[in-house]
Scaffold this motif. Structure first.
Motif, PDB file in Angstrom:
ATOM      1  N   ALA A  11       0.845  -1.193   0.000  1.00 43.85           N
ATOM      2  CA  ALA A  11       0.000   0.000   0.000  1.00 43.85           C
ATOM      3  C   ALA A  11       0.885   1.249   0.000  1.00 43.85           C
ATOM      4  O   ALA A  11       1.874   1.328   0.724  1.00 43.85           O
ATOM      5  CB  ALA A  11      -0.907  -0.003   1.215  1.00 43.85           C
ATOM      6  N   ALA A  12       0.525   2.208  -0.810  1.00 45.49           N
ATOM      7  CA  ALA A  12       1.288   3.456  -0.896  1.00 45.49           C
ATOM      8  C   ALA A  12       1.003   4.320   0.331  1.00 45.49           C
ATOM      9  O   ALA A  12      -0.136   4.413   0.786  1.00 45.49           O
ATOM     10  CB  ALA A  12       0.920   4.204  -2.164  1.00 45.49           C
ATOM     11  N   SER A  13       2.040   4.926   0.841  1.00 50.98           N
ATOM     12  CA  SER A  13       1.846   5.804   1.993  1.00 50.98           C
ATOM     13  C   SER A  13       1.209   7.117   1.513  1.00 50.98           C
ATOM     14  O   SER A  13       1.346   7.509   0.363  1.00 50.98           O
ATOM     15  CB  SER A  13       3.168   6.086   2.684  1.00 50.98           C
ATOM     16  N   LYS A  14       0.532   7.799   2.408  1.00 48.95           N
ATOM     17  CA  LYS A  14      -0.138   9.036   2.068  1.00 48.95           C
ATOM     18  C   LYS A  14       0.906  10.126   1.824  1.00 48.95           C
ATOM     19  O   LYS A  14       1.765  10.373   2.663  1.00 48.95           O
ATOM     20  CB  LYS A  14      -1.067   9.439   3.209  1.00 48.95           C
ATOM     21  N   MET A  15       0.824  10.754   0.661  1.00 43.04           N
ATOM     22  CA  MET A  15       1.792  11.790   0.299  1.00 43.04           C
ATOM     23  C   MET A  15       1.160  13.159   0.524  1.00 43.04           C
ATOM     24  O   MET A  15       0.076  13.436   0.034  1.00 43.04           O
ATOM     25  CB  MET A  15       2.209  11.628  -1.157  1.00 43.04           C
ATOM     26  N   LEU A  16       1.842  13.998   1.272  1.00 39.31           N
ATOM     27  CA  LEU A  16       1.361  15.340   1.552  1.00 39.31           C
ATOM     28  C   LEU A  16       2.362  16.356   1.008  1.00 39.31           C
ATOM     29  O   LEU A  16       3.574  16.147   1.108  1.00 39.31           O
ATOM     30  CB  LEU A  16       1.176  15.549   3.058  1.00 39.31           C
ATOM     31  N   PRO A  17       1.873  17.479   0.442  1.00 35.90           N
ATOM     32  CA  PRO A  17       2.803  18.485  -0.073  1.00 35.90           C
ATOM     33  C   PRO A  17       3.460  19.262   1.057  1.00 35.90           C
ATOM     34  O   PRO A  17       2.914  19.380   2.152  1.00 35.90           O
ATOM     35  CB  PRO A  17       1.899  19.401  -0.906  1.00 35.90           C
ATOM     36  N   LYS A  18       4.633  19.805   0.773  1.00 35.86           N
ATOM     37  CA  LYS A  18       5.329  20.635   1.756  1.00 35.86           C
ATOM     38  C   LYS A  18       4.689  22.012   1.800  1.00 35.86           C
ATOM     39  O   LYS A  18       4.054  22.457   0.848  1.00 35.86           O
ATOM     40  CB  LYS A  18       6.800  20.773   1.377  1.00 35.86           C
ATOM     41  N   LYS A  19       4.876  22.708   2.902  1.00 39.34           N
ATOM     42  CA  LYS A  19       4.291  24.036   3.073  1.00 39.34           C
ATOM     43  C   LYS A  19       4.821  25.010   2.029  1.00 39.34           C
ATOM     44  O   LYS A  19       4.082  25.821   1.489  1.00 39.34           O
ATOM     45  CB  LYS A  19       4.572  24.567   4.474  1.00 39.34           C
TER      46      LYS A  19
END
Length: 47
Positions: A11-19
């Motif tokens: 399962a792919a980990s949740k990717m969040l953008p940088k600030k």
């Protein structure tokens, strides 16, 4: 070849953008101006 397709993918980990990425996109969209002259659209960046 059959082994590659039969293995379960992790399962792919949740990717969040940088600030700083979000800040860059927001400042870019605020600086973008679109002018419509007749049937033409002119885009300009106010930086």
């Amino acid at each position: 070849m059959a082994k590659i397709y039969s293995q379960k993918q992790p399962a792919a980990s949740k990717m969040l953008p940088k600030k700083r990425t979000i800040d860059f996109l927001l400042s870019y969209s605020k600086a973008l101006t679109i002018l419509k002259v007749g049937s033409l659209s002119i885009e300009s960046i106010a930086n």
